[in-house]
Design a protein around this motif. Structure first.
Motif, mmCIF file in Angstrom:
data_model
loop_
_atom_site.group_PDB
_atom_site.id
_atom_site.type_symbol
_atom_site.label_atom_id
_atom_site.label_comp_id
_atom_site.label_asym_id
_atom_site.label_seq_id
_atom_site.Cartn_x
_atom_site.Cartn_y
_atom_site.Cartn_z
ATOM 1 N N ASN A 114 9.020 -10.270 -14.822
ATOM 2 C CA ASN A 114 8.224 -9.425 -13.951
ATOM 3 C C ASN A 114 8.947 -9.012 -12.666
ATOM 4 O O ASN A 114 8.472 -8.148 -11.920
ATOM 5 N N GLN B 51 9.430 -5.404 -11.685
ATOM 6 C CA GLN B 51 8.391 -4.616 -11.032
ATOM 7 C C GLN B 51 8.047 -5.116 -9.632
ATOM 8 O O GLN B 51 7.442 -4.382 -8.859
ATOM 9 N N ARG B 52 8.376 -6.375 -9.341
ATOM 10 C CA ARG B 52 8.003 -6.973 -8.064
ATOM 11 C C ARG B 52 9.227 -7.594 -7.413
ATOM 12 O O ARG B 52 10.240 -7.810 -8.068
ATOM 13 N N ALA C 60 14.815 -4.301 -14.891
ATOM 14 C CA ALA C 60 14.219 -2.965 -14.848
ATOM 15 C C ALA C 60 14.954 -2.025 -15.807
ATOM 16 O O ALA C 60 14.337 -1.247 -16.545
#
Length: 270
Positions: A157, A160-161, A174
């Motif tokens: 994740n 995205q963060r 990404a």
């Protein structure tokens, strides 16, 4: 029980018995799949030990540097010759050094490298291993894949963060996810599906390289509706993608993180 009898799987990225790829390899074998594993110099002993435990001959493993297309080709063509068309491919490789992940070594007085100072050459090497290698493996595999084959990779994740202890590796994740969706489209005419599992933090050797990983696990436990995950949870999800149950699923980023990805803050009272 998923039946993968006579299916053939090529698995990149088994490190040791705590790794996600290790669990997936075991689950594929137990479902009846014929497996072949890659290794690098520092994972060879663990990979061969896994094959011994499963009763799989050691010659179904080969040293492969995923930056080297010739080595990938030799490995996958050998699997194709020995076992037949390849049904499943797991891309479970990732690497980022200290300069890329921006962490300081335990007990070191040297401050962590700054994100803005990530060396280009180091970042490109980690990108080559962690992201571009999926494209390279898919290119080699294309003529060797069975009808309705499934290609799966592992992401995180941080694509995205912001996870400060992950830093430059987030760039690779990404990019990896973007490669997944473009490959899903590319393979449309061959009905080959390409997906990714975005796993929550599990205590693998790779996760141990993330600065503050135990703090992140504690945060995840409080934030995720279902709490922290274990490595077997990712393996179970992977088995869905490595089965006929997912024949019409492609380009998916599948979260296995206890629901951490949907939350902004921990629930009240946590």
């Amino acid at each position: 029980m998923i039946d993968n009898k006579d299916k053939v799987a090529v698995i990149f990225g088994v490190r040791n018995d705590s790794s996600i790829a290790y669990d997936i390899a075991v689950k594929l074998h137990n479902s009846g799949c014929k497996i072949a594993l890659s290794y690098v110099d520092d994972t060879k002993v663990n990979v061969l030990h896994l094959l011994d435990e499963l009763g799989v001959p050691q010659h179904f493993a080969m040293e492969v540097d995923v930056r080297n297309e010739e080595q990938i080709t030799r490995f996958m063509q050998w699997v194709y010759t020995e076992l037949g068309a390849i049904d499943y491919v797991l891309h479970g490789v990732a690497f980022g050094n200290q300069q890329v992940m921006c962490y300081s070594l335990p007990g070191s007085n040297v401050p962590a490298p700054k994100y803005i100072d990530i060396p280009f050459e180091d970042l490109m090497d980690s990108f080559n291993i962690s992201a571009y290698s999926l494209l390279r493996i898919a290119r080699v595999a294309e003529p060797l894949l069975a009808q309705n084959a499934s290609v799966l990779t592992l992401t995180y994740n941080a694509s995205q963060r912001v996870f400060p202890g992950y830093a430059g590796m987030s760039v690779n994740k990404a990019a990896l996810e973007n490669i997944v969706v473009y490959l899903a489209d590319y393979f449309r005419n061959k009905q080959i599906r390409v997906n990714a599992i975005s796993a929550g933090l599990v205590m693998t050797t790779s996760a141990g390289g993330i600065n503050g990983v135990r703090k992140l696990r504690k945060l995840s436990k409080a934030t995720a509706p279902l709490g922290n995950i274990e490595v077997g949870d990712v393996g179970n999800a992977a088995l869905y993608y490595f089965s006929d149950l997912s024949k019409k699923v492609t380009g998916n980023i599948h979260f296995v993180d206890g629901g951490f990805n949907i939350m902004a803050i921990a629930a009240d009272g946590e």
